[in-house]
Design a protein around this motif. Structure first.
Motif, PDB file in Angstrom:
ATOM      1  N   ALA A   1      39.753  32.742  55.803  1.00  0.00           N
ATOM      2  CA  ALA A   1      40.395  31.482  55.388  1.00  0.00           C
ATOM      3  C   ALA A   1      41.882  31.687  55.136  1.00  0.00           C
ATOM      4  O   ALA A   1      42.651  30.727  55.082  1.00  0.00           O
ATOM      5  CB  ALA A   1      39.709  30.943  54.137  1.00  0.00           C
TER       6      ALA A   1
ATOM      7  N   LEU B   1      45.609  28.376  45.961  1.00  0.00           N
ATOM      8  CA  LEU B   1      44.721  29.470  45.556  1.00  0.00           C
ATOM      9  C   LEU B   1      43.999  29.085  44.282  1.00  0.00           C
ATOM     10  O   LEU B   1      44.624  28.648  43.319  1.00  0.00           O
ATOM     11  CB  LEU B   1      45.523  30.765  45.319  1.00  0.00           C
ATOM     12  CG  LEU B   1      44.662  31.981  44.900  1.00  0.00           C
ATOM     13  CD1 LEU B   1      43.769  32.427  46.053  1.00  0.00           C
ATOM     14  CD2 LEU B   1      45.516  33.136  44.404  1.00  0.00           C
ATOM     15  N   ASP B   2      42.682  29.258  44.285  1.00  0.00           N
ATOM     16  CA  ASP B   2      41.898  29.171  43.057  1.00  0.00           C
ATOM     17  C   ASP B   2      41.309  30.566  42.850  1.00  0.00           C
ATOM     18  O   ASP B   2      40.238  30.877  43.353  1.00  0.00           O
ATOM     19  CB  ASP B   2      40.804  28.107  43.187  1.00  0.00           C
ATOM     20  CG  ASP B   2      40.005  27.975  41.892  1.00  0.00           C
ATOM     21  OD1 ASP B   2      40.455  28.507  40.849  1.00  0.00           O
ATOM     22  OD2 ASP B   2      38.925  27.359  41.923  1.00  0.00           O
TER      23      ASP B   2
ATOM     24  N   ARG C   1      43.665  37.008  43.435  1.00  0.00           N
ATOM     25  CA  ARG C   1      42.966  36.889  44.727  1.00  0.00           C
ATOM     26  C   ARG C   1      41.721  36.021  44.555  1.00  0.00           C
ATOM     27  O   ARG C   1      41.218  35.883  43.440  1.00  0.00           O
ATOM     28  CB  ARG C   1      42.468  38.276  45.195  1.00  0.00           C
ATOM     29  CG  ARG C   1      43.545  39.348  45.273  1.00  0.00           C
ATOM     30  CD  ARG C   1      43.127  40.584  44.501  1.00  0.00           C
ATOM     31  NE  ARG C   1      44.215  41.536  44.348  1.00  0.00           N
ATOM     32  CZ  ARG C   1      44.503  42.500  45.239  1.00  0.00           C
ATOM     33  NH1 ARG C   1      43.745  42.678  46.284  1.00  0.00           N
ATOM     34  NH2 ARG C   1      45.527  43.296  45.048  1.00  0.00           N
ATOM     35  N   ARG C   2      41.209  35.553  45.662  1.00  0.00           N
ATOM     36  CA  ARG C   2      39.918  34.860  45.651  1.00  0.00           C
ATOM     37  C   ARG C   2      38.929  35.705  46.417  1.00  0.00           C
ATOM     38  O   ARG C   2      39.164  36.060  47.565  1.00  0.00           O
ATOM     39  CB  ARG C   2      40.059  33.470  46.275  1.00  0.00           C
ATOM     40  CG  ARG C   2      38.760  32.719  46.234  1.00  0.00           C
ATOM     41  CD  ARG C   2      38.924  31.252  46.537  1.00  0.00           C
ATOM     42  NE  ARG C   2      37.634  30.592  46.390  1.00  0.00           N
ATOM     43  CZ  ARG C   2      37.126  30.183  45.233  1.00  0.00           C
ATOM     44  NH1 ARG C   2      37.826  30.309  44.116  1.00  0.00           N
ATOM     45  NH2 ARG C   2      35.920  29.647  45.179  1.00  0.00           N
TER      46      ARG C   2
ATOM     47  N   THR D   1      51.108  26.615  49.474  1.00  0.00           N
ATOM     48  CA  THR D   1      49.763  27.017  49.861  1.00  0.00           C
ATOM     49  C   THR D   1      48.859  26.724  48.660  1.00  0.00           C
ATOM     50  O   THR D   1      49.254  25.976  47.765  1.00  0.00           O
ATOM     51  CB  THR D   1      49.750  28.497  50.321  1.00  0.00           C
ATOM     52  OG1 THR D   1      48.419  28.869  50.646  1.00  0.00           O
ATOM     53  CG2 THR D   1      50.298  29.446  49.281  1.00  0.00           C
TER      54      THR D   1
ATOM     55  N   ARG E   1      48.230  37.481  55.522  1.00  0.00           N
ATOM     56  CA  ARG E   1      47.302  37.946  54.491  1.00  0.00           C
ATOM     57  C   ARG E   1      46.979  39.443  54.595  1.00  0.00           C
ATOM     58  O   ARG E   1      46.750  40.117  53.587  1.00  0.00           O
ATOM     59  CB  ARG E   1      46.014  37.112  54.559  1.00  0.00           C
ATOM     60  CG  ARG E   1      44.936  37.445  53.546  1.00  0.00           C
ATOM     61  CD  ARG E   1      45.409  37.270  52.119  1.00  0.00           C
ATOM     62  NE  ARG E   1      44.329  37.504  51.159  1.00  0.00           N
ATOM     63  CZ  ARG E   1      43.879  38.702  50.835  1.00  0.00           C
ATOM     64  NH1 ARG E   1      44.404  39.771  51.401  1.00  0.00           N
ATOM     65  NH2 ARG E   1      42.901  38.836  49.953  1.00  0.00           N
TER      66      ARG E   1
ATOM     67  N   HIS F   1      43.174  32.758  52.333  1.00  0.00           N
ATOM     68  CA  HIS F   1      43.566  32.488  50.936  1.00  0.00           C
ATOM     69  C   HIS F   1      44.601  33.526  50.518  1.00  0.00           C
ATOM     70  O   HIS F   1      44.380  34.732  50.692  1.00  0.00           O
ATOM     71  CB  HIS F   1      42.359  32.596  49.995  1.00  0.00           C
ATOM     72  CG  HIS F   1      41.329  31.533  50.204  1.00  0.00           C
ATOM     73  ND1 HIS F   1      41.643  30.197  50.252  1.00  0.00           N
ATOM     74  CD2 HIS F   1      39.985  31.610  50.375  1.00  0.00           C
ATOM     75  CE1 HIS F   1      40.532  29.494  50.446  1.00  0.00           C
ATOM     76  NE2 HIS F   1      39.505  30.322  50.532  1.00  0.00           N
TER      77      HIS F   1
ATOM     78  N   GLY G   1      49.771  34.880  52.481  1.00  0.00           N
ATOM     79  CA  GLY G   1      48.478  34.337  52.904  1.00  0.00           C
ATOM     80  C   GLY G   1      48.530  33.973  54.370  1.00  0.00           C
ATOM     81  O   GLY G   1      49.482  34.324  55.071  1.00  0.00           O
TER      82      GLY G   1
ATOM     83  N   SER H   1      36.903  34.817  52.662  1.00  0.00           N
ATOM     84  CA  SER H   1      38.202  34.623  52.006  1.00  0.00           C
ATOM     85  C   SER H   1      39.343  35.104  52.907  1.00  0.00           C
ATOM     86  O   SER H   1      40.375  34.433  53.046  1.00  0.00           O
ATOM     87  CB  SER H   1      38.223  35.378  50.678  1.00  0.00           C
ATOM     88  OG  SER H   1      39.480  35.299  50.059  1.00  0.00           O
TER      89      SER H   1
END
Ligand code: SIN
Ligand code: MN
Length: 176
Positions: free
Chosen positions: A101, A70-71, A174-175, A68, A145, A103, A141, A98
């Protein structure tokens, strides 16, 4: 944890104290409001320290290894002593975009092992019990999630001796 912006035991909505010491990087999670904010309004009004680039890169690498991405812009760093725990909850205070999506949350554990509970998207769903050891990463996620999760207990004296620590650190990325 004991630096100028120190970790503290949050008092949550309803007045109970958490059973961890917490330090948020990037954005602060306010346990009175269940919201993120730039400064620690529920504790000492200090700004949340920045998320180090090395932490951000580590979380991105782990997410990639779990197929997956993640930023992250937030890390919640929790310390559990031998009596530490965390009740079943959902991580749902990140932005609607978020969450929609999917994430992932990337969780990294260090020190003593923990009994981690992973349920479904409803509180009453059955719960799986997993031991998270030092060095383990756990990624949830997409459709997972919003699954309920928590820590029922710490397994004392299980930390790798070379770390020379007792207790458990858990970092969740987390984002927002
Ligand atoms: C959390 O849910 O925020 C922490 C989970 C863990 O300590 O493994
Ligand atoms: Mn959580």
């Amino acid at each position: 944890m004991d630096g100028p912006v120190r970790a503290y035991v949050p008092t949550v909505r309803g007045g109970g104290q958490m059973h961890v010491r917490m330090l948020c990087l990037g954005r602060h999670w306010n346990g009175q409001k269940y919201q993120y904010e730039p400064t620690r309004a529920d504790f000492d009004d200090q700004p949340a320290p920045p998320l180090p680039a090395s932490f951000r890169a580590l979380a991105a690498e782990i997410a990639g290894a779990a197929a997956t991405a993640l930023d992250p812009d937030i890390c919640i760093l929790n310390f559990y002593d031998a009596d530490g725990r965390m009740g079943l909850h959902q991580d749902k205070d990140e932005s609607q975009a978020s969450l929609e999506a999917g994430h992932p949350v990337v969780s990294v554990s260090l020190g003593d092992a923990a009994r981690f509970l992973f349920g479904g998207t409803r509180r009453r769903d059955p719960v799986e019990s997993i031991v998270l050891q030092s060095g383990d990463a756990f990624v949830f996620g997409g459709p997972a999630r919003l699954r309920f999760h928590g820590v029922s207990r710490i397994l004392p004296r299980t930390a790798p001796p070379e770390l020379q620590i007792s207790g458990r650190f858990n970092l969740t990325f987390r984002r927002y």
